[in-house]
Design a protein around this motif. Structure first.
Motif, mmCIF file in Angstrom:
data_model
loop_
_atom_site.group_PDB
_atom_site.id
_atom_site.type_symbol
_atom_site.label_atom_id
_atom_site.label_comp_id
_atom_site.label_asym_id
_atom_site.label_seq_id
_atom_site.Cartn_x
_atom_site.Cartn_y
_atom_site.Cartn_z
ATOM 1 N N GLU A 89 -8.106 3.290 -12.834
ATOM 2 C CA GLU A 89 -9.203 2.484 -12.300
ATOM 3 C C GLU A 89 -10.378 2.637 -13.248
ATOM 4 O OE1 GLU A 89 -10.228 2.713 -8.118
ATOM 5 O OE2 GLU A 89 -8.386 3.838 -7.775
ATOM 6 N N CYS A 90 -11.065 1.527 -13.483
ATOM 7 C CA CYS A 90 -12.211 1.529 -14.382
ATOM 8 C C CYS A 90 -13.451 1.100 -13.594
ATOM 9 C CB CYS A 90 -11.942 0.568 -15.541
ATOM 10 S SG CYS A 90 -13.228 0.565 -16.777
ATOM 11 N N HIS A 91 -14.505 1.878 -13.703
ATOM 12 C CA HIS A 91 -15.765 1.584 -13.014
ATOM 13 C C HIS A 91 -16.865 1.504 -14.062
ATOM 14 C CE1 HIS A 91 -13.647 2.889 -9.357
ATOM 15 N NE2 HIS A 91 -13.257 3.922 -10.061
ATOM 16 N N LYS A 92 -17.715 0.483 -13.974
ATOM 17 C CA LYS A 92 -18.845 0.352 -14.903
ATOM 18 C C LYS A 92 -20.150 0.509 -14.133
ATOM 19 C CE LYS A 92 -16.675 -2.465 -18.384
ATOM 20 N NZ LYS A 92 -16.732 -3.642 -19.226
ATOM 21 N N PHE A 93 -21.016 1.339 -14.697
ATOM 22 C CA PHE A 93 -22.317 1.599 -14.077
ATOM 23 C C PHE A 93 -23.410 1.337 -15.102
ATOM 24 C CE2 PHE A 93 -19.208 4.477 -12.128
ATOM 25 C CZ PHE A 93 -19.284 4.039 -10.818
ATOM 26 N N ILE A 94 -24.535 0.824 -14.634
ATOM 27 C CA ILE A 94 -25.639 0.533 -15.550
ATOM 28 C C ILE A 94 -26.684 1.644 -15.564
ATOM 29 C CG2 ILE A 94 -25.359 -1.969 -15.555
ATOM 30 C CD1 ILE A 94 -27.629 -2.086 -13.470
ATOM 31 N N SER A 95 -26.488 2.668 -14.728
ATOM 32 C CA SER A 95 -27.427 3.788 -14.725
ATOM 33 C C SER A 95 -26.712 5.058 -14.265
ATOM 34 C CB SER A 95 -28.616 3.509 -13.799
ATOM 35 O OG SER A 95 -28.194 3.511 -12.450
ATOM 36 N N ARG A 96 -27.256 6.184 -14.659
ATOM 37 C CA ARG A 96 -26.697 7.461 -14.219
ATOM 38 C C ARG A 96 -26.847 7.653 -12.703
ATOM 39 N NH1 ARG A 96 -27.380 8.048 -19.392
ATOM 40 N NH2 ARG A 96 -26.056 9.450 -20.576
ATOM 41 N N LEU B 94 -22.275 3.007 -18.539
ATOM 42 C CA LEU B 94 -21.372 4.144 -18.379
ATOM 43 C C LEU B 94 -20.054 3.605 -17.838
ATOM 44 C CD1 LEU B 94 -24.070 6.265 -16.634
ATOM 45 C CD2 LEU B 94 -23.091 6.838 -18.843
ATOM 46 N N VAL B 95 -18.974 3.833 -18.556
ATOM 47 C CA VAL B 95 -17.654 3.363 -18.135
ATOM 48 C C VAL B 95 -16.842 4.576 -17.708
ATOM 49 C CG1 VAL B 95 -15.557 2.145 -18.799
ATOM 50 C CG2 VAL B 95 -17.763 1.408 -19.720
#
Length: 77
Positions: free
Chosen positions: A37-44, A25-26
């Motif tokens: 700002e950009c944040h990357k997540f691997i899970s909800r 999820l970006v």
């Protein structure tokens, strides 16, 4: 192709979008104060933890109601 969701858009300089790129999820947070700002997540759950720590009611023109709506929109992505 990625699915892109607009969480909120107050104007062209204040918005939050989420792109679903497979399992990643970006989150792109654009503000007239801080730029992009950009944040990357691997899970909800990881994204929701960030959102609950990041946002406060006073961050939104609509206050508490707009905060609840933003969190609910993120939860539904």
């Amino acid at each position: 192709m990625f699915a892109k969701h607009t969480v909120y858009k107050h104007d062209n300089y204040n918005m939050l979008t989420v792109e679903v790129q497979g399992k990643t999820l970006v989150v792109r947070e654009i503000s007239d104060q801080w730029g992009e700002e950009c944040h990357k997540f691997i899970s909800r759950p990881e994204m929701m933890d960030w959102a609950n720590r990041r946002f406060r009611a006073e961050d939104f023109p609509g206050g508490e109601e707009e905060l609840k709506q933003t969190i609910e929109t993120l939860r539904n992505i």
